[in-house]
Write a protein that holds these residues in place. Sequence first.
Motif, PDB file in Angstrom:
ATOM      1  N   LEU A 268       0.794  -1.321  -0.086  1.00  0.00           N
ATOM      2  CA  LEU A 268      -0.060  -0.136   0.097  1.00  0.00           C
ATOM      3  C   LEU A 268       0.853   1.267  -0.007  1.00  0.00           C
ATOM      4  CD1 LEU A 268      -2.574  -1.023   2.733  1.00  0.00           C
ATOM      5  CD2 LEU A 268      -3.180  -0.836   0.225  1.00  0.00           C
ATOM      6  N   TYR A 269       1.940   1.226   0.841  1.00  0.00           N
ATOM      7  CA  TYR A 269       2.603   2.441   0.955  1.00  0.00           C
ATOM      8  C   TYR A 269       3.911   2.676   0.726  1.00  0.00           C
ATOM      9  CZ  TYR A 269      -1.588   3.050   4.092  1.00  0.00           C
ATOM     10  OH  TYR A 269      -3.008   2.973   4.438  1.00  0.00           O
ATOM     11  N   GLU A 270       4.481   1.731   0.150  1.00  0.00           N
ATOM     12  CA  GLU A 270       5.906   1.779   0.082  1.00  0.00           C
ATOM     13  C   GLU A 270       6.470   3.117  -0.950  1.00  0.00           C
ATOM     14  OE1 GLU A 270       9.592  -1.455   0.159  1.00  0.00           O
ATOM     15  OE2 GLU A 270       7.947  -1.631  -1.655  1.00  0.00           O
ATOM     16  N   ALA A 271       5.551   3.277  -1.811  1.00  0.00           N
ATOM     17  CA  ALA A 271       5.841   4.443  -2.945  1.00  0.00           C
ATOM     18  C   ALA A 271       5.752   5.702  -2.071  1.00  0.00           C
ATOM     19  CB  ALA A 271       4.783   4.331  -4.192  1.00  0.00           C
TER      20      ALA A 271
ATOM     21  N   ILE B 165       9.743  10.648   0.352  1.00  0.00           N
ATOM     22  CA  ILE B 165      10.385  11.571   1.307  1.00  0.00           C
ATOM     23  C   ILE B 165      11.597  11.005   2.106  1.00  0.00           C
ATOM     24  CG2 ILE B 165       8.282  13.103   1.501  1.00  0.00           C
ATOM     25  CD1 ILE B 165       7.645  12.087   4.158  1.00  0.00           C
ATOM     26  N   PRO B 166      12.451  11.935   2.687  1.00  0.00           N
ATOM     27  CA  PRO B 166      13.553  11.162   3.434  1.00  0.00           C
ATOM     28  C   PRO B 166      13.111  10.822   4.794  1.00  0.00           C
ATOM     29  CG  PRO B 166      13.756  13.515   3.406  1.00  0.00           C
ATOM     30  CD  PRO B 166      12.833  13.397   2.303  1.00  0.00           C
ATOM     31  N   HIS B 167      13.636   9.833   5.290  1.00  0.00           N
ATOM     32  CA  HIS B 167      13.322   9.404   6.747  1.00  0.00           C
ATOM     33  C   HIS B 167      14.543   9.277   7.462  1.00  0.00           C
ATOM     34  CE1 HIS B 167       8.790   9.196   6.063  1.00  0.00           C
ATOM     35  NE2 HIS B 167       9.270   8.559   4.871  1.00  0.00           N
TER      36      HIS B 167
ATOM     37  N   LEU C 146      -8.372  15.006  -1.380  1.00  0.00           N
ATOM     38  CA  LEU C 146      -9.762  14.521  -0.935  1.00  0.00           C
ATOM     39  C   LEU C 146     -10.496  13.770  -1.995  1.00  0.00           C
ATOM     40  CD1 LEU C 146     -11.073  17.893   0.782  1.00  0.00           C
ATOM     41  CD2 LEU C 146     -10.439  15.649   1.967  1.00  0.00           C
ATOM     42  N   ASP C 147     -10.009  13.935  -3.290  1.00  0.00           N
ATOM     43  CA  ASP C 147     -10.733  13.162  -4.273  1.00  0.00           C
ATOM     44  C   ASP C 147      -9.999  11.919  -4.366  1.00  0.00           C
ATOM     45  OD1 ASP C 147     -12.539  14.340  -5.920  1.00  0.00           O
ATOM     46  OD2 ASP C 147     -11.144  15.844  -7.033  1.00  0.00           O
ATOM     47  N   SER C 148      -8.625  11.759  -4.073  1.00  0.00           N
ATOM     48  CA  SER C 148      -7.960  10.479  -4.049  1.00  0.00           C
ATOM     49  C   SER C 148      -8.484   9.668  -2.865  1.00  0.00           C
ATOM     50  CB  SER C 148      -6.175  10.986  -3.760  1.00  0.00           C
ATOM     51  OG  SER C 148      -5.545   9.718  -3.828  1.00  0.00           O
ATOM     52  N   PHE C 149      -8.674  10.164  -1.756  1.00  0.00           N
ATOM     53  CA  PHE C 149      -9.045   9.456  -0.563  1.00  0.00           C
ATOM     54  C   PHE C 149     -10.510   8.602  -0.870  1.00  0.00           C
ATOM     55  CE2 PHE C 149      -5.033  10.867   1.504  1.00  0.00           C
ATOM     56  CZ  PHE C 149      -5.005   9.789   2.224  1.00  0.00           C
ATOM     57  N   HIS C 150     -11.238   9.855  -1.535  1.00  0.00           N
ATOM     58  CA  HIS C 150     -12.366   9.122  -1.913  1.00  0.00           C
ATOM     59  C   HIS C 150     -12.390   8.026  -2.975  1.00  0.00           C
ATOM     60  CE1 HIS C 150     -16.226   9.684  -4.337  1.00  0.00           C
ATOM     61  NE2 HIS C 150     -16.810   9.921  -3.288  1.00  0.00           N
ATOM     62  N   ARG C 151     -11.620   8.187  -3.727  1.00  0.00           N
ATOM     63  CA  ARG C 151     -11.545   7.044  -4.644  1.00  0.00           C
ATOM     64  C   ARG C 151     -11.131   5.840  -4.099  1.00  0.00           C
ATOM     65  NH1 ARG C 151     -10.077  11.298  -8.343  1.00  0.00           N
ATOM     66  NH2 ARG C 151      -8.012  11.228  -7.946  1.00  0.00           N
ATOM     67  N   ILE C 152     -10.042   5.789  -3.095  1.00  0.00           N
ATOM     68  CA  ILE C 152      -9.570   4.738  -2.339  1.00  0.00           C
ATOM     69  C   ILE C 152     -10.528   4.053  -1.639  1.00  0.00           C
ATOM     70  CG2 ILE C 152      -7.950   4.226  -0.548  1.00  0.00           C
ATOM     71  CD1 ILE C 152      -5.842   6.408  -1.845  1.00  0.00           C
TER      72      ILE C 152
ATOM     73  N   PHE D  60      -2.251  11.492  -3.105  1.00  0.00           N
ATOM     74  CA  PHE D  60      -2.060  10.772  -2.064  1.00  0.00           C
ATOM     75  C   PHE D  60      -0.740  10.455  -1.440  1.00  0.00           C
ATOM     76  CE2 PHE D  60      -1.126   6.337  -0.324  1.00  0.00           C
ATOM     77  CZ  PHE D  60      -2.272   6.297   0.568  1.00  0.00           C
ATOM     78  N   ILE D  61       0.349  10.369  -2.299  1.00  0.00           N
ATOM     79  CA  ILE D  61       1.707  10.107  -2.235  1.00  0.00           C
ATOM     80  C   ILE D  61       2.005  11.336  -1.442  1.00  0.00           C
ATOM     81  CG2 ILE D  61       3.879   9.702  -3.098  1.00  0.00           C
ATOM     82  CD1 ILE D  61       2.572   7.800  -5.175  1.00  0.00           C
ATOM     83  N   ASN D  62       1.789  12.569  -1.804  1.00  0.00           N
ATOM     84  CA  ASN D  62       2.289  13.743  -1.283  1.00  0.00           C
ATOM     85  C   ASN D  62       1.725  14.180  -0.078  1.00  0.00           C
ATOM     86  OD1 ASN D  62       4.143  13.601  -3.522  1.00  0.00           O
ATOM     87  ND2 ASN D  62       2.969  14.743  -4.668  1.00  0.00           N
ATOM     88  N   THR D  63       0.668  13.846   0.416  1.00  0.00           N
ATOM     89  CA  THR D  63      -0.112  14.355   1.598  1.00  0.00           C
ATOM     90  C   THR D  63       0.181  13.535   2.852  1.00  0.00           C
ATOM     91  OG1 THR D  63      -1.755  15.112  -0.023  1.00  0.00           O
ATOM     92  CG2 THR D  63      -2.470  14.736   2.297  1.00  0.00           C
ATOM     93  N   TRP D  64       0.601  14.119   3.995  1.00  0.00           N
ATOM     94  CA  TRP D  64       0.694  13.773   5.217  1.00  0.00           C
ATOM     95  C   TRP D  64      -0.006  14.118   6.070  1.00  0.00           C
ATOM     96  CZ3 TRP D  64       3.579   8.981   5.600  1.00  0.00           C
ATOM     97  CH2 TRP D  64       4.507   8.578   4.680  1.00  0.00           C
TER      98      TRP D  64
END
Length: 401
Positions: free
Chosen positions: A189-192, A197-199, A353-359, A381-385
Motif C-alpha cells: 500500500l505505502y512503499e511508494a 520523502i527522506p526518513h 480529498l478526491d484521491s482518498f474518496h477513490r481509495i 495521495f503520495i504527497n499528503t501527510w
Amino acid sequence: MAEDKLFNYYERQNILPTFANFKSPGELDAYARARRELFSDKLVLPPRLFRDAEVLEFGPDSGENALVFAGWGANMTLAEPNRQAHARIQAYFSHFGQTARLRELASSDVEGFGSDRRFDVVDAEGFIYTIQPSATWLRIFHRLLNPDGYAIVSYYERYGGFFELALKAIHAAGKALSERPALETAKLLYEAKWNSIPHTRSFESWLMDVLENPFVRRRYFLDAVELCTSAHELGFDIHSAWPSYHDNVDVYWHRKVLSSDEKLRRSVRHLERSRLSFLGGRKLYLVGKADAVSTITTLIEGLLVDVDRLIDDPFGDSLPRVISSLAELRDTARATEIFADDAADIAAINATLDSFHRIFSAIGQRDFSAVTALTRTEAAFINTWGQPTHFLVVRKRFEEE
C-alpha cells in the motif's frame, strides 16, 4: 492486547523507538542543528535559555534530545519508565562527555514522578497525548515548574491527525482483503508513499509507530483549542507553538497589554480557522464567515469519528459515510473562502480529498488491486501527510506564585 501506557507497548516490542545510535560528534552535531532550528526559529526558545537551566525530561527514551539539552548547558533530570533505555542513556552521556550534566535518571512515568525540586523547563515529547485528560499532566507540570518556567510538549493534534487515521483504516481494510501479514500489506500500500520523502527511521518502525500503534487513535488525539483552554485554566499562557497558535497577522500598539483571557480568545479564534490547514498540512486558512468555519469543522469531526471506526471494522456502517463525507468536504472546501499561498495549495487539498474518496470507494467494492493501484500511483495521495504532530510551549504564569 490493550496497552495501559505507551511505554508498555514499546516494552512489548522490545525496542527503543527513537534510538539513533549516535557514535560520532558529527552525528550528534547534525541532530543538534535540527533541534536548534526547531527551538530557536519555531518555538522561540534559543539554546542560550538552557544554559545552567534545570531541565526535567519525561520519556527521553534513549536520550538523544537530552544529550542536545545537555550540550546547550542544561542540567538534566530524566524520568524514563522503560528500564531498557537506561543503559543507552548512561552510555550516551558517558560517550559524549556529559555525565556531569545528568543529575538524575529515574524509573518513573509522568504520574509516578515525585520531587520536591522545581525546574525551569519540563519537556515531554511524543507520548504525552496518551495521558488523559490533559489536565492530569498539566497540573503535574505546573507543580514542578518555577514561576515563568516553560513546559514543552509534542502531541497528536485531532484535526491534523485525520490522514494518519485514514492510513490506518486503509491498512486495516488491506489486511482483510489481501489476507497478508501487516508488514507485507503495508509495503504493497505505502512503499511508494514512504519512499517519496527522506526518513531517519525504517519502514518497519513506521508500521509499529503508526499503523499498528494502539494509541494512534482519535480518542487520544488532542484538539488544540481544548488543550490551550485547559492550560489557560490551570495557570499557563501560550508561549509558542508549531504550527503557530498565535494570530501572526494581528496588529495592535506594542504597549497595549492584553489580558490572559483576551490572548486565549484570539488564539482560539485563530485555531478554529486553522483546522483545514492542520488537516491538509499546508496553509488553508478559513477566512469566511463563522458559520462556514463551523460547517468545515463539523464535517471534519464527523469524518474523524467514522474513519476511526473503520480501523476496527473496515467494511462497517461508517464506510459509506466516509465516502460521502469526503466528497462533501471537498465540495464545501471548494465553495469556502480560503487564504492560501497560491491556488495550487487549494487545488492540492481538493485533489487529495478526491484521491482518498477513490481509495475508500475501491475498499467499498472490495477491490484490493484497485486500492493498491491508487496508493502506488496517485500523486495527491503520495504527497499528503497532514500535520499530525504539533509542538506547544506554555509558560507558567508568574503571578500564580
